[in-house]
Each structure stands twice: as structure tokens, then as C-alpha cells.
Design an enzyme around this catalytic site. Structure first.
Site, PDB file in Angstrom:
ATOM      1  N   ASN A  28     -14.078  60.106  18.652  1.00  0.00           N
ATOM      2  CA  ASN A  28     -14.212  60.698  17.324  1.00  0.00           C
ATOM      3  C   ASN A  28     -12.941  61.506  17.079  1.00  0.00           C
ATOM      4  OD1 ASN A  28     -14.840  62.147  15.057  1.00  0.00           O
ATOM      5  ND2 ASN A  28     -16.800  62.937  15.818  1.00  0.00           N
ATOM      6  N   ARG A  61     -15.788  56.516  15.672  1.00  0.00           N
ATOM      7  CA  ARG A  61     -16.410  57.038  14.469  1.00  0.00           C
ATOM      8  C   ARG A  61     -15.384  56.938  13.348  1.00  0.00           C
ATOM      9  NH1 ARG A  61     -17.176  63.070  12.311  1.00  0.00           N
ATOM     10  NH2 ARG A  61     -18.526  62.533  10.574  1.00  0.00           N
ATOM     11  N   HIS A  72     -22.622  61.459   7.064  1.00  0.00           N
ATOM     12  CA  HIS A  72     -23.556  61.725   8.172  1.00  0.00           C
ATOM     13  C   HIS A  72     -24.505  60.544   8.370  1.00  0.00           C
ATOM     14  CE1 HIS A  72     -23.302  66.354   7.317  1.00  0.00           C
ATOM     15  NE2 HIS A  72     -22.443  66.027   8.271  1.00  0.00           N
ATOM     16  N   ARG A 129     -18.718  74.938   2.439  1.00  0.00           N
ATOM     17  CA  ARG A 129     -18.679  74.123   1.214  1.00  0.00           C
ATOM     18  C   ARG A 129     -19.782  74.564   0.253  1.00  0.00           C
ATOM     19  NH1 ARG A 129     -18.845  68.439   4.196  1.00  0.00           N
ATOM     20  NH2 ARG A 129     -17.927  69.359   6.053  1.00  0.00           N
ATOM     21  N   GLU A 177     -25.046  61.180  17.570  1.00  0.00           N
ATOM     22  CA  GLU A 177     -24.203  60.199  16.883  1.00  0.00           C
ATOM     23  C   GLU A 177     -23.395  59.374  17.886  1.00  0.00           C
ATOM     24  OE1 GLU A 177     -22.546  62.171  13.015  1.00  0.00           O
ATOM     25  OE2 GLU A 177     -23.235  63.719  14.366  1.00  0.00           O
TER      26      GLU A 177
END
Ligand code: AMP
Length: 395
Positions: free
Chosen positions: A7, A91, A180, A241, A382
Site C-alpha cells: 500500500n 492497493r 474504502h 475533512r 483490507e
């Protein structure tokens, strides 16, 4: 069969080595502060050994080489030679509208990743560089790209279409993509399994609450709606965010003298919990501690976070016309009984009733109403999902 999962981010590379014959990880870690003199490798293995050390990581090749040295290291290593790695899973954040699943990496797939730079300027470039570095270091090893956006491409047009002029949307590829996806997919499968059901027979609302936060409505294994949009800025309140705002607020700020870059930075990096609480941190543990200590701004940040979630869960219950389970995941969703409790106590009208002891203990099923929908806390993974996808495509 050993599968390496990579990743690659803008300032770090995370890696996990899996033994897929046993479905377990052997070693994992990350190289942080890449391209600085303070670059550091943090490593742990399945025997419980850990170490950290400064490394030279001026490039993705150098960073991944440092990880490979650790994997084969006499003391901490878990493999005798890199030759046992038979596949590498990457990823990749954005695959655009055409990519609906994981793909074996080819020149064409790399071009697709390049084509999405415009819509994922922060994520796709490091993902791509991670792939090129592995091609250089492992020229013979087949590789697979697992896209964050792919799972969401099962969404219907009514969910992914923004109500702006269709020609403008088409020209600039402006639509809801969702992110996601690998995490939502993983916890949907794991959650359905824990309920003894097939994911194709259930309606689920999955809530990923980490530094980034998103929520997805899943109807029989297909995405019905998701909160992140053309970028990961839309939807829930996050660490830094804003999530949803009136789009006119952007115009207002630009007319007030902020540049597009200023507003981009403000909404992505200085908003959310960080911007609301004003304590110099967007980390949920710090926000909760400050709120409990009497900080009114931190308390408001917490309330805004929970209120937004409550609204979205209600909306997705409507989108699905009822649901079987609400699944929390991510750092906050897996670990914070407090946040899960604050959200679920406002959802009793949906038949959700938390079992306080199970919720405190972070059990998988945390609700007690046998007749109503279940509330669940399911750890995401993940990396394992990426390793499984890599296996599936290579075999
Ligand atoms: P992630 O991005 O999935 O690693 O999640 C990071 C977020 O999880 C941060 O906001 C952490 O504060 C939060 N987190 C981790 N553990 C807990 C906990 N026990 N209670 C509340 N928040 C937590």
C-alpha cells in the site's frame, strides 16, 4: 503460497506478507517519512518480534527494498529468500468508472491507473510508483491491482449521478465513485458470515470510521449507495475533512479571496474534528478526552460527528427499505463503544438496541434485540482482502 501486499502512499509504504495456505500474515510493517532523512521502518512479525530503525528511503524502490531486507533478515525475518513470493497485490485507490473488480497488472491496467490521476491526484500517483518499483524489484512476479473504487461500481446510476448538467459531468468524469471499497466489501462478507448468512441474502449498512470515514448501503452484495463521492471529501465528518457542506460555501470562500488550493487544503486537511475542536488534533481519542475534560468545542465536534452519522444511517435505512445489520469498522468503529453507543441510542426507532456489556467489550455482535436488525463491530482487514483477491486472480 506467499503473497506480498503493498500500500504505497505519498509519504509511506505499508507492506504485509501473507502465507495464503494458512490464510495468515507472517510479517508486516511500514516505512514512514519517506524521502526525508528521518525515514523509518517499523516492522513486526507473527512471532511477536518488533523493531524500528532508520532507513534510506529516497524512492519507492529503496523503501520496498528496506522492507524486503527485513523479511529475509536472520533475526526478524520470516522467509529465507524473496523467491518464495509468488504474487504481489497492490492497493490502488481509483480505477474510474470502468473498473468493477481487481485486475492483473498489465500495461493497459497501468494506463487506467494513470488516467485516474485527475480524479485521485493524491493517491493514484504513489500507488502507481509502488507498482513500478515492484516491477523493477520483482520482474518475474505477477501482480494484481485491488481498487478502492471497484466494489462501489455495482451502484445504480440514480445513486452515483450528480444532478449537474450531464454533458459537464461526462466531460470531466464527475460522478460518485466511492472509496474504502475494499474495507466495506471485507466487513460485509465477514459480518454476513458471523451472522451465519450469505452476503447475497442480506441488507447491510457498513460504517468505516477511521481518520477517513464513509458509509455504504449494501443490498444483497451490491452497493446501493455510498457517502464518498468524486473524491473522498464527501459524506461523513472525518478527522481533518469536512464531509458534506453546501457547495456554495466553496464559491463564497473563493469570492472572499481564498484560492482553489486554499479551499482544497482547508476542507481536506484543516476541517472535520480537527477544525471544529481547535485542540490541534483530529484524533478521536484526543477529541473524546478534551470533550470529557469540559472543552465545549470538542464536545460540539463530537456531536456534529455523531449527528451526521445518525442522518446517514437513517437515509441508508430508507435507501435499503430496512436492513439486517449495521456494521461498524475502522479505528473508531472497531474500538470506540462510546461512539457506537452515542449513534445507536438515537436509532431505537429502527429496532436497534445495544447490549452495553458486549458493546464495551467490542464483541462482533453488540446488539441484544433478536427480532430487530443487528449492530456489529467487525475489524476490517483490507490487506487480507487484497491478498485473497491476488490469489484469486493468479490461480
Ligand atoms: P484508522 O484510520 O482506521 O487507523 O483509525 C484512526 C482513528 O481511530 C483515530 O481517530 C483514532 O483516535 C481512532 N481510535 C482508535 N482507537 C480508538 C478508541 N479506543 N476510541 C476512540 N477512537 C479510537
Amino acid at each position: 503460497m506467499k503473497i506480498l501486499v503493498i500500500n504505497a502512499g505519498s509519504s509511506s509504504v505499508k507492506f504485509t506478507l501473507f502465507d495464503m495456505d494458512q490464510d495468515v500474515w507472517l510479517a508486516k510493517g511500514q516505512i514512514e517519512r519517506m524521502k526525508t532523512p528521518a525515514a523509518i521502518l517499523k516492522y513486526s512479525n507473527h512471532r511477536g518480534q518488533k523493531f524500528e530503525k532508520n532507513v534510506v528511503a529516497n524512492s519507492y524502490e529503496a523503501a520496498i527494498s528496506a522492507a524486503c531486507l527485513a523479511l529475509c533478515d536472520n533475526e526478524h525475518g520470516v522467509i529465507g529468500s524473496l523467491d518464495v513470493i509468488k504474487g504481489i497485490g497492490h492497493r490502488v485507490v481509483h480505477g474510474g468508472a470502468e473498473v468493477t473488480g481487481s485486475l492483473r497488472i498489465s500495461e493497459e491496467v497501468k494506463q487506467t491507473i494513470l488516467d485516474c490521476y485527475e480524479v485521485a491526484p493524491l493517491h493514484n500517483p504513489p500507488n502507481y510508483e509502488g507498482i513500478e518499483a515492484c516491477e523493477f524489484l520483482f520482474p518475474e512476479v505477477p501482480m494484481v491491482a485491488v481498487f478502492d473504487t471497484a466494489f462501489h461500481q455495482t451502484m445504480p446510476a440514480a445513486s452515483y449521478t450528480y444532478a449537474i448538467p450531464a454533458n459537464v459531468a461526462a466531460q470531466h468524469k464527475l460522478r460518485r465513485y466511492g472509496f474504502h471499497g475494499t474495507s466495506h466489501n471485507y466487513v460485509a462478507l465477514a459480518g454476513a458470515k458471523a451472522l451465519g448468512r450469505d452476503v447475497k441474502d442480506v441488507k447491510l449498512i457498513t460504517v468505516h470510521l477511521g481518520n477517513g470515514c464513509s458509509i455504504t448501503a449494501i443490498n444483497q452484495g451490491r452497493v446501493a449507495d455510498t457517502s464518498m463521492g468524486v473524491t473522498p471529501l464527501e459524506g461523513l465528518v472525518m478527522g481533518t475533512r469536512s464531509g458534506d457542506i453546501d457547495p456554495a460555501l466553496v464559491l463564497f470562500l473563493c469570492r472572499a479571496g481564498y484560492s482553489a488550493e486554499d479551499v482544497d487544503k482547508m476542507l481536506n486537511k484543516s476541517s472535520g474534528l480537527l477544525g471544529l475542536a481547535g485542540i490541534g488534533s483530529g484524533d478521536m481519542r484526543d477529541i473524546i478526552a478534551a470533550a470529557d475534560g469540559g472543552n465545549a468545542a470538542a464536545k460540539l465536534a463530537l456531536d456534529v460527528f455523531v449527528h451526521r452519522l445518525q442522518k446517514y444511517i437513517g437515509a441508508y435505512a430508507a435507501v435499503l427499505n430496512g436492513f439486517d445489520a449495521l456494521i461498524f469498522t475502522g479505528g473508531i468503529g472497531e474500538n470506540s463503544g462510546r461512539i457506537r453507543g452515542m449513534v445507536c441510542e438515537k436509532l431505537t426507532y429502527l429496532g436497534l438496541e445495544l447490549d452495553a456489556a458486549k458493546n464495551r467489550a467490542n464483541e462482533i455482535i453488540i446488539s441484544r434485540n433478536a427480532a430487530g436488525p443487528k449492530a456489529m463491530a467487525v475489524p476490517t482487514n483490507e490487506e487480507l482482502m487484497i491478498a485473497r483477491e491476488t490469489m484469486r486472480l493468479l490461480s
